[in-house]
Design a protein around this motif. Structure first.
Motif, short mmCIF file in Angstrom:
data_model
loop_
_atom_site.label_atom_id
_atom_site.label_comp_id
_atom_site.label_asym_id
_atom_site.label_seq_id
_atom_site.Cartn_x
_atom_site.Cartn_y
_atom_site.Cartn_z
N LEU A 41 -0.21 16.43 -8.28
CA LEU A 41 -1.57 15.64 -7.74
C LEU A 41 -1.14 13.80 -8.01
CD1 LEU A 41 -4.91 17.36 -9.25
CD2 LEU A 41 -4.25 16.44 -7.08
N ALA A 42 -0.29 14.14 -9.67
CA ALA A 42 0.29 12.87 -10.04
C ALA A 42 1.55 11.97 -8.93
CB ALA A 42 1.18 12.87 -10.81
N ARG A 43 1.92 12.89 -8.04
CA ARG A 43 2.78 13.08 -7.13
C ARG A 43 2.31 12.16 -5.37
NH1 ARG A 43 5.17 17.16 -6.99
NH2 ARG A 43 4.56 18.45 -5.36
N ARG A 44 1.44 13.07 -5.27
CA ARG A 44 0.17 13.05 -3.94
C ARG A 44 -0.34 11.82 -4.59
NH1 ARG A 44 -0.27 17.68 -0.99
NH2 ARG A 44 2.16 18.06 -1.32
N LEU A 45 -0.91 11.05 -6.07
CA LEU A 45 -2.08 9.77 -6.19
C LEU A 45 -0.87 8.70 -5.72
CD1 LEU A 45 -3.77 11.31 -8.84
CD2 LEU A 45 -4.55 10.59 -7.41
N THR A 46 0.70 8.89 -6.14
CA THR A 46 1.12 7.97 -6.00
C THR A 46 2.33 7.45 -4.48
OG1 THR A 46 2.39 8.95 -8.29
CG2 THR A 46 3.47 7.05 -6.60
N ALA A 47 2.02 8.72 -4.10
CA ALA A 47 2.43 8.55 -2.45
C ALA A 47 1.55 8.29 -2.25
CB ALA A 47 2.87 10.17 -1.91
N ALA A 48 0.49 7.93 -2.00
CA ALA A 48 -0.82 8.07 -0.75
C ALA A 48 -1.19 6.33 -1.16
CB ALA A 48 -2.40 7.96 -1.66
N GLY A 49 -0.22 5.74 -2.18
CA GLY A 49 -1.01 4.40 -2.30
C GLY A 49 -1.82 4.26 -3.49
N THR A 50 -2.68 5.43 -3.86
CA THR A 50 -4.00 5.42 -4.57
C THR A 50 -3.82 4.64 -6.36
OG1 THR A 50 -4.19 7.47 -4.08
CG2 THR A 50 -5.55 6.93 -5.62
N VAL A 51 -2.24 5.28 -6.75
CA VAL A 51 -2.33 4.77 -8.36
C VAL A 51 -1.84 2.90 -7.86
CG1 VAL A 51 -0.37 4.73 -9.77
CG2 VAL A 51 -0.91 6.62 -9.12
N GLN A 52 -1.36 2.41 -7.00
CA GLN A 52 -1.27 0.94 -6.55
C GLN A 52 -2.28 -0.08 -6.49
OE1 GLN A 52 2.13 -0.56 -6.94
NE2 GLN A 52 0.91 -2.39 -6.94
N ALA A 53 -3.22 1.09 -5.90
CA ALA A 53 -4.87 0.25 -5.53
C ALA A 53 -4.98 -0.05 -7.08
CB ALA A 53 -5.33 1.63 -4.96
N VAL A 54 -5.56 0.92 -7.93
CA VAL A 54 -5.69 0.62 -8.92
C VAL A 54 -5.24 -0.43 -9.93
CG1 VAL A 54 -6.26 1.92 -11.35
CG2 VAL A 54 -6.68 3.13 -9.27
N LEU A 55 -3.85 -0.70 -9.77
CA LEU A 55 -2.72 -0.86 -10.61
C LEU A 55 -3.16 -2.62 -9.90
CD1 LEU A 55 0.38 0.32 -11.00
CD2 LEU A 55 -0.68 0.18 -12.62
N ALA A 69 -9.23 7.38 1.30
CA ALA A 69 -8.64 6.52 1.79
C ALA A 69 -8.25 6.69 3.37
CB ALA A 69 -8.16 5.13 1.69
N GLY A 70 -8.49 7.73 3.51
CA GLY A 70 -8.99 8.02 4.79
C GLY A 70 -7.64 9.27 5.06
N GLN A 71 -6.87 9.84 3.92
CA GLN A 71 -5.92 10.39 4.40
C GLN A 71 -6.29 11.18 2.70
OE1 GLN A 71 -2.14 8.22 2.64
NE2 GLN A 71 -3.48 6.71 2.62
N ALA A 72 -4.99 12.76 3.36
CA ALA A 72 -5.42 13.77 2.68
C ALA A 72 -4.14 13.68 1.84
CB ALA A 72 -5.21 14.83 3.66
N LEU A 73 -5.18 13.79 -0.01
CA LEU A 73 -4.05 14.05 -1.43
C LEU A 73 -3.18 15.38 -1.17
CD1 LEU A 73 -6.12 12.01 -3.18
CD2 LEU A 73 -4.50 10.98 -2.44
#
Length: 212
Positions: free
Chosen positions: A16-30, A158-162
């Motif tokens: 989960l941590a890897r997918r959240l980072t790769a999908a840009g989710t973490v960056q969106a929160v930052l 955001a439309g992409q599978a985690l």
């Protein structure tokens, strides 16, 4: 085959941590936080997002399937018929049926107790059911047997599978409900706030004071 949603998806913390980072989710929160976080605070953010997202997947496929079957008119009709005749047992059968359950869980990101971001996810579970036999007695669903059942599960942002996985659930799949469950009480897991909403708490940035 694992029938727990998180295990079925293979969504352990590392994945989960890897997918959240790769999908840009973490960056969106930052980006929403705007203030630059220290490395430990960033690590805490990822850990909290991972834990909160994983917490939304604490459900069994059996329960999700039952919630979806509630929409099948045959079970509702059988429950009505047998509720009026306490000694009546009704067997509902289906050769082929699609059951789709969708929800939109939310992770609230709090920084120093203030909401900084709402992470809106989409969870879709689609079952392909073949050879279903459901026993309804006294208005209660007491037993479900399915000759073959496969599931396609996707958690998206955001439309992409985690994370996504499709596989056979069990053959046959047998769900025993003891004394039975009143059909009208079987609800969508998304109706339960504990399953539909999570919270990630991240400590705010530390500001150095003069003379410290």
């Amino acid at each position: 085959m694992a029938r727990h949603l998180r295990a079925f998806l293979g969504a352990d913390d590392a994945t989960l941590a890897r997918r959240l980072t790769a999908a840009g989710t973490v960056q969106a929160v930052l980006d929403a936080i705007r203030t630059r976080l220290s490395e430990p605070a960033r690590d805490a953010l990822v850990a909290e997002l991972t834990a909160a997202t994983g917490g939304l997947l604490e459900e069994d496929l059996d329960s999700i399937l039952l919630s979806g079957l509630l929409g099948y008119h045959g079970l509702v009709d059988a429950a009505r018929q047998t509720a009026a005749e306490q000694d009546m047992t009704n067997l509902v059968t289906l050769d082929h049926h699609l059951v789709r359950v969708t929800s939109e869980p939310v992770v609230e990101v709090l920084v120093d107790r203030q909401q900084a971001y709402e992470l809106r996810l989409a969870l879709t579970v689609t079952f392909t059911v073949q050879g279903l036999a459901a026993t309804v007695r006294a208005g209660r669903l007491v037993h479900v047997r399915i000759g073959r059942c496969s599931a396609d599960v996707s958690l998206s942002w955001a439309g992409q599978a985690l994370v996504r996985h499709s596989d056979l659930v069990d053959a046959p799949l047998v769900i025993k409900l003891g004394s039975g469950v009143p059909v009208h009480e079987i609800t969508d897991p998304a109706d339960d706030p504990a399953l539909a909403r999570g919270t990630a708490r991240v400590p705010g940035p530390r500001v150095a004071q003069p003379g410290s």
